[in-house]
Enzyme design. Structure first.
Site, mmCIF file in Angstrom:
data_model
loop_
_atom_site.group_PDB
_atom_site.id
_atom_site.type_symbol
_atom_site.label_atom_id
_atom_site.label_comp_id
_atom_site.label_asym_id
_atom_site.label_seq_id
_atom_site.Cartn_x
_atom_site.Cartn_y
_atom_site.Cartn_z
ATOM 1 N N GLU A 1 -0.400 -5.549 6.032
ATOM 2 C CA GLU A 1 0.897 -5.593 5.330
ATOM 3 C C GLU A 1 1.839 -6.588 6.007
ATOM 4 O O GLU A 1 2.581 -7.297 5.343
ATOM 5 C CB GLU A 1 1.539 -4.201 5.315
ATOM 6 C CG GLU A 1 0.870 -3.254 4.333
ATOM 7 C CD GLU A 1 1.356 -1.814 4.443
ATOM 8 O OE1 GLU A 1 1.137 -1.056 3.502
ATOM 9 O OE2 GLU A 1 1.932 -1.448 5.481
ATOM 10 N N SER B 1 0.865 -1.192 0.000
ATOM 11 C CA SER B 1 0.000 0.000 0.000
ATOM 12 C C SER B 1 0.895 1.233 0.000
ATOM 13 O O SER B 1 2.060 1.151 0.395
ATOM 14 C CB SER B 1 -0.886 0.040 1.238
ATOM 15 O OG SER B 1 -1.746 -1.067 1.275
HETATM 16 C C1 5RP Z 1 1.240 1.975 4.502
HETATM 17 C C2 5RP Z 1 2.710 1.887 4.411
HETATM 18 C C3 5RP Z 1 3.374 2.520 3.251
HETATM 19 O O1 5RP Z 1 4.028 1.543 2.497
HETATM 20 C C4 5RP Z 1 4.342 3.545 3.758
HETATM 21 O O2 5RP Z 1 3.631 4.480 4.557
HETATM 22 C C5 5RP Z 1 5.058 4.282 2.620
HETATM 23 O O3 5RP Z 1 4.166 5.102 1.949
HETATM 24 P P1 5RP Z 1 4.576 5.986 0.710
HETATM 25 O O4 5RP Z 1 5.089 5.053 -0.339
HETATM 26 O O5 5RP Z 1 3.299 6.681 0.317
HETATM 27 O O6 5RP Z 1 5.630 6.973 1.151
HETATM 28 O O7 5RP Z 1 3.377 1.309 5.253
HETATM 29 O O8 5RP Z 1 0.759 1.455 5.707
#
Ligand code: 5RP
Length: 229
Positions: free
Chosen positions: A108, A29
């Site tokens: 995740e 995500s």
């Molecule tokens: C979601 C996550 C995301 O992978 C993490 O926050 C990184 O996000 P982004 O790629 O938008 O910087 O752990 O729960």
């Protein structure tokens, strides 16, 4: 260092090169991972990737995957994932992570634990010598227990903040819980901290991902780098 969208895209697309036809893939995500999702969708559409099935880690990833016609399954059909691609908020030199900026770290982590290979994609701003340098630890707590767990987190020298939307309403995760973003400062021993958090019934999951990463793909000013254990 600020996050860089172009570097996120480069890292994400590089990771997709590791996916082969016939694989079961885990969908992470976040904004970096979504570049990978778009690429996977387009390779399925052109027929370059065939017989792919995927398990999404959030309602949002599921929605986008459906829009891209990526075939989705659940753990009822398959209990082992060949490759998961996901983003991270902070990565240390041992490839341990802080995740959960998008509040999806519970599923995740389930997906990461079910994966033969976890590939993390980040822009170079996410790298730190030690976890906690730039990011608080997202702690997912039962709504019922949140004042109690807030007090517990303070008792172990954390500074918890309830995550809220712009309206001031608490963020509610896909599983119906709250998030306490907890600043522990620089974390000297993430394993010890993880153990303390895991001993609490009201804490559903935390964003420390320890010894789960197979490979980190980092894009930055000097190009793409692969970090492996
Ligand atoms: C979601 C996550 C995301 O992978 C993490 O926050 C990184 O996000 P982004 O790629 O938008 O910087 O752990 O729960």
């Amino acid at each position: 260092m600020t996050q860089n969208t172009e570097f996120k895209k480069q890292a994400a697309e590089k990771a997709v090169e590791e996916i082969e036809s016939g694989m079961v893939i885990g969908l992470g995500s976040g904004s970096t991972f979504y570049f990978a999702l778009q690429k996977i969708g387009s390779l399925i559409k052109t027929g370059e990737l065939k017989d792919i099935t995927a398990i999404p880690s959030s309602i949002n990833s599921e929605k986008i995957a459906r829009e891209l016609d990526i075939p989705l399954i659940t753990f009822k059909e398959k209990q082992e994932i060949d490759i998961t691609i996901d983003g991270a908020d902070e990565v240390d030199k041992y490839l341990n992570l802080i995740k959960g900026g998008g509040a999806a770290h519970l599923r995740e982590k389930v997906i990461a634990q079910a994966s033969k290979k976890l590939i993390i994609v980040v822009d170079e701003s996410k790298l730190s010598e030690k976890l906690g340098t730039n990011w608080a630890v997202p702690v997912e707590v039962l709504q019922f227990a949140y004042p109690l767990e807030q007090k517990f987190l303070e008792s172990i020298n954390g500074k918890p903040t309830l995550r809220v939307y712009q309206t001031g309403e608490p963020v509610i995760t896909d599983e119906g819980n709250f998030i306490l973003d907890t600043n522990f400062g620089i974390i000297q021993n993430p394993f010890e901290l993880a153990e303390k958090l895991e001993n609490r019934a009201g804490i559903i999951e935390h964003g420390l991902f320890l010894r789960l990463t197979s490979k980190v793909i980092v894009a930055g000013n000097d190009g793409i780098k692969i970090l492996e254990k």
